[in-house]
Design an enzyme around this catalytic site. Sequence first.
Site, PDB file in Angstrom:
ATOM      1  N   PHE A   1      -3.627   3.568  15.363  1.00 39.62           N
ATOM      2  CA  PHE A   1      -4.068   4.501  14.331  1.00 39.62           C
ATOM      3  C   PHE A   1      -5.099   3.784  13.467  1.00 39.62           C
ATOM      4  O   PHE A   1      -5.119   2.554  13.407  1.00 39.62           O
ATOM      5  CB  PHE A   1      -2.885   4.957  13.465  1.00 39.62           C
ATOM      6  CG  PHE A   1      -2.125   6.101  14.079  1.00 39.62           C
ATOM      7  CD1 PHE A   1      -1.286   5.883  15.160  1.00 39.62           C
ATOM      8  CD2 PHE A   1      -2.261   7.383  13.590  1.00 39.62           C
ATOM      9  CE1 PHE A   1      -0.601   6.932  15.754  1.00 39.62           C
ATOM     10  CE2 PHE A   1      -1.574   8.447  14.161  1.00 39.62           C
ATOM     11  CZ  PHE A   1      -0.738   8.228  15.254  1.00 39.62           C
TER      12      PHE A   1
ATOM     13  N   LYS B   1      -8.974  -3.864  20.281  1.00 37.43           N
ATOM     14  CA  LYS B   1      -7.522  -4.077  20.359  1.00 37.43           C
ATOM     15  C   LYS B   1      -6.953  -3.690  21.730  1.00 37.43           C
ATOM     16  O   LYS B   1      -5.747  -3.636  21.908  1.00 37.43           O
ATOM     17  CB  LYS B   1      -6.834  -3.307  19.224  1.00 37.43           C
ATOM     18  CG  LYS B   1      -7.381  -3.711  17.835  1.00 37.43           C
ATOM     19  CD  LYS B   1      -6.496  -3.294  16.677  1.00 37.43           C
ATOM     20  CE  LYS B   1      -7.163  -3.620  15.342  1.00 37.43           C
ATOM     21  NZ  LYS B   1      -6.263  -3.607  14.202  1.00 37.43           N
TER      22      LYS B   1
ATOM     23  N   LYS C   1     -12.299  -0.133  17.261  1.00 38.19           N
ATOM     24  CA  LYS C   1     -10.907  -0.623  17.277  1.00 38.19           C
ATOM     25  C   LYS C   1     -10.254  -0.416  18.647  1.00 38.19           C
ATOM     26  O   LYS C   1      -9.445  -1.231  19.091  1.00 38.19           O
ATOM     27  CB  LYS C   1     -10.092   0.043  16.167  1.00 38.19           C
ATOM     28  CG  LYS C   1     -10.507  -0.488  14.792  1.00 38.19           C
ATOM     29  CD  LYS C   1      -9.816   0.165  13.617  1.00 38.19           C
ATOM     30  CE  LYS C   1     -10.392  -0.388  12.313  1.00 38.19           C
ATOM     31  NZ  LYS C   1      -9.908   0.257  11.122  1.00 38.19           N
TER      32      LYS C   1
ATOM     33  N   LYS D   1       9.949 -16.569 -10.814  1.00 41.54           N
ATOM     34  CA  LYS D   1       9.030 -15.555 -11.326  1.00 41.54           C
ATOM     35  C   LYS D   1       7.875 -16.236 -12.051  1.00 41.54           C
ATOM     36  O   LYS D   1       8.096 -17.160 -12.831  1.00 41.54           O
ATOM     37  CB  LYS D   1       9.829 -14.657 -12.289  1.00 41.54           C
ATOM     38  CG  LYS D   1       9.026 -13.532 -12.872  1.00 41.54           C
ATOM     39  CD  LYS D   1       9.856 -12.772 -13.906  1.00 41.54           C
ATOM     40  CE  LYS D   1       8.980 -11.797 -14.647  1.00 41.54           C
ATOM     41  NZ  LYS D   1       9.616 -11.287 -15.862  1.00 41.54           N
TER      42      LYS D   1
ATOM     43  N   ASN E   1       0.860  -1.194   0.000  1.00 39.99           N
ATOM     44  CA  ASN E   1       0.000   0.000   0.000  1.00 39.99           C
ATOM     45  C   ASN E   1       0.893   1.240   0.000  1.00 39.99           C
ATOM     46  O   ASN E   1       2.103   1.125   0.210  1.00 39.99           O
ATOM     47  CB  ASN E   1      -0.950  -0.039   1.213  1.00 39.99           C
ATOM     48  CG  ASN E   1      -0.169  -0.019   2.518  1.00 39.99           C
ATOM     49  OD1 ASN E   1       0.508   0.951   2.841  1.00 39.99           O
ATOM     50  ND2 ASN E   1      -0.214  -1.123   3.259  1.00 39.99           N
TER      51      ASN E   1
ATOM     52  N   ASP F   1      -3.379  -6.723   5.753  1.00 34.01           N
ATOM     53  CA  ASP F   1      -4.147  -7.708   6.533  1.00 34.01           C
ATOM     54  C   ASP F   1      -4.042  -9.105   5.928  1.00 34.01           C
ATOM     55  O   ASP F   1      -4.245 -10.094   6.615  1.00 34.01           O
ATOM     56  CB  ASP F   1      -5.613  -7.284   6.606  1.00 34.01           C
ATOM     57  CG  ASP F   1      -5.785  -6.047   7.490  1.00 34.01           C
ATOM     58  OD1 ASP F   1      -5.115  -5.986   8.533  1.00 34.01           O
ATOM     59  OD2 ASP F   1      -6.555  -5.142   7.112  1.00 34.01           O
TER      60      ASP F   1
HETATM   61  N1  CTP Z   1      -2.645  -3.149  12.623  1.00 32.15           N
HETATM   62  C1  CTP Z   1      -1.697  -4.083  12.971  1.00 32.15           C
HETATM   63  N2  CTP Z   1      -1.654  -5.280  12.320  1.00 32.15           N
HETATM   64  C2  CTP Z   1      -2.539  -5.571  11.340  1.00 32.15           C
HETATM   65  C3  CTP Z   1      -3.508  -4.608  10.981  1.00 32.15           C
HETATM   66  C4  CTP Z   1      -3.525  -3.420  11.637  1.00 32.15           C
HETATM   67  O1  CTP Z   1      -0.878  -3.814  13.846  1.00 32.15           O
HETATM   68  N3  CTP Z   1      -2.478  -6.735  10.717  1.00 32.15           N
HETATM   69  C5  CTP Z   1      -2.719  -1.875  13.360  1.00 32.15           C
HETATM   70  C6  CTP Z   1      -2.361  -0.654  12.542  1.00 32.15           C
HETATM   71  O2  CTP Z   1      -0.977  -0.349  12.662  1.00 32.15           O
HETATM   72  C7  CTP Z   1      -3.226   0.420  13.183  1.00 32.15           C
HETATM   73  C8  CTP Z   1      -4.456  -0.341  13.660  1.00 32.15           C
HETATM   74  O3  CTP Z   1      -4.065  -1.706  13.752  1.00 32.15           O
HETATM   75  O4  CTP Z   1      -2.638   0.979  14.327  1.00 32.15           O
HETATM   76  C9  CTP Z   1      -5.668  -0.247  12.806  1.00 32.15           C
HETATM   77  O5  CTP Z   1      -5.367  -0.649  11.501  1.00 32.15           O
HETATM   78  P1  CTP Z   1      -6.527  -0.784  10.415  1.00 32.15           P
HETATM   79  O6  CTP Z   1      -5.953  -1.350   9.168  1.00 32.15           O
HETATM   80  O7  CTP Z   1      -7.271   0.511  10.333  1.00 32.15           O
HETATM   81  O8  CTP Z   1      -7.484  -1.787  11.154  1.00 32.15           O
HETATM   82  P2  CTP Z   1      -7.894  -3.247  10.899  1.00 32.15           P
HETATM   83  O9  CTP Z   1      -7.990  -3.840  12.253  1.00 32.15           O
HETATM   84  O10 CTP Z   1      -7.003  -3.923   9.925  1.00 32.15           O
HETATM   85  O11 CTP Z   1      -9.360  -3.074  10.331  1.00 32.15           O
HETATM   86  P3  CTP Z   1      -9.896  -2.783   8.848  1.00 32.15           P
HETATM   87  O12 CTP Z   1      -8.737  -2.907   7.909  1.00 32.15           O
HETATM   88  O13 CTP Z   1     -10.939  -3.819   8.673  1.00 32.15           O
HETATM   89  O14 CTP Z   1     -10.460  -1.404   8.931  1.00 32.15           O
END
Ligand code: CTP
Length: 408
Positions: A335, A353, A349, A298, A219, A288
């Site tokens: 965040f 968390k 969240k 490759k 990303n 995720d």
């Molecule tokens: N985060 C993490 N590990 C992951 C996904 C997220 O540590 N695999 C942490 C990010 O660094 C951030 C927070 O979780 O501080 C929220 O990340 P976000 O991507 O917004 O949340 P998700 O729990 O992945 O939810 P979604 O993508 O469904 O919104």
Amino acid sequence: MQEHFRFAGFMGKRVHLGVSGSIAAFKALEILRLLQSADLTVSATLTESAQKFVTGLSFEALGASPVYTGMFERLGGGQESPFGHLEPGELCDAMLIAPASATTMARLAFGLGDDMLSCQALAFPGPKIVVPAMNPRMWNAPATQRNWLMLKDLGYICIEPDSGLVACKEEGKGRFPEYEEILPVVLRALSPQDLAGKKVLVTLGPTREQWDAVRFWSNPSSGTMGACMAMAAWLRGAEVTVVAGPTSMKFHSGMGVVPVQNARQMYEACHDVWADTDIACCTAAVADYRPILHGEGKFKKEGSQEGLTVRFETNPDILKSLGESKREGQKLIGFAAETSDCREEAQRKLARKNLDLIACNRIDQDGSGFGVPTNQVFVLDNEGRREQWPPLRKTEVAWRLWDHLLLA
Ligand code: CTP
């Protein structure tokens, strides 16, 4: 200079800049501008040798005031005074001697007062930062090395010179360090040390999930917000470890940096230090899901069917796992980057968390999100305090988030 070095808000603080005779003296002009961009008021002293390389007029023109060019000579900044050698010590919060020549180092180490800069240093009670620059043989000379140790013993904050090619075309140690090494040390000396003694872990940047030998899933996170959180914590006295996904961010040598590529490596690196961490701040845009690896080499399109289907498996949620093993006294900041209502997502969240604080921003609005210097966050903590902040520079957001956590 990258965004996370651009901390402002030091309004009212003053730095006295001492410049001595080195080819690097011209770099002190840029230092002056950087200090001013942090809202600092700067005065300067140029030794006689420094004035063979740069003029007091240049410093005056860029806004340093006053500029001392001799024991009884000054430019700008009011009346000439017989006590100019005492003024910086009375008026300024920190003194930065950059570049410091071998002679100036010797003067400071032995406490000589035979020119304006050395007298001002002797009479300066606050933090004094010294940044040498010289030919590598001069730097390595036993006398210089002894003086360097003496300066450390005397309580000077000492920034080592860099290694590399110097102006006289020799290779070795003696180069004037990068501005990014110097500026934070000055700002740290001027910052409240309210995170002193705390161990802070920051995750930042994207993760990169490999699919085949040349392709990955990722990303556009630049790591800026995390770098600002890390820098702000360091400026406020914390011992900082950064776990960084692939990023072009530069980190100050005062911090520990663990570079990682993918989410599983980030997970391991975080858990390696979490038990010994006081506060973790997860800003990383962790993928995720990771594509199921295609194989060793490759992927070749020849012979494969039209289109491509890639299968993914789930990555660990690092922040959630830290929250699950959080012990009494540890704090956790999360965040969230959203394309829908921040309030609901932040609430969800924070609880899911086990966080102490969450900052949530929209990535689909101007002045907020990936790759921009500003952010507009909704902040929620575990005591129910909720605030919508206006668009602010990410450095400012970081500073205020630490304020918020420390007040809680
Ligand atoms: N985060 C993490 N590990 C992951 C996904 C997220 O540590 N695999 C942490 C990010 O660094 C951030 C927070 O979780 O501080 C929220 O990340 P976000 O991507 O917004 O949340 P998700 O729990 O992945 O939810 P979604 O993508 O469904 O919104």
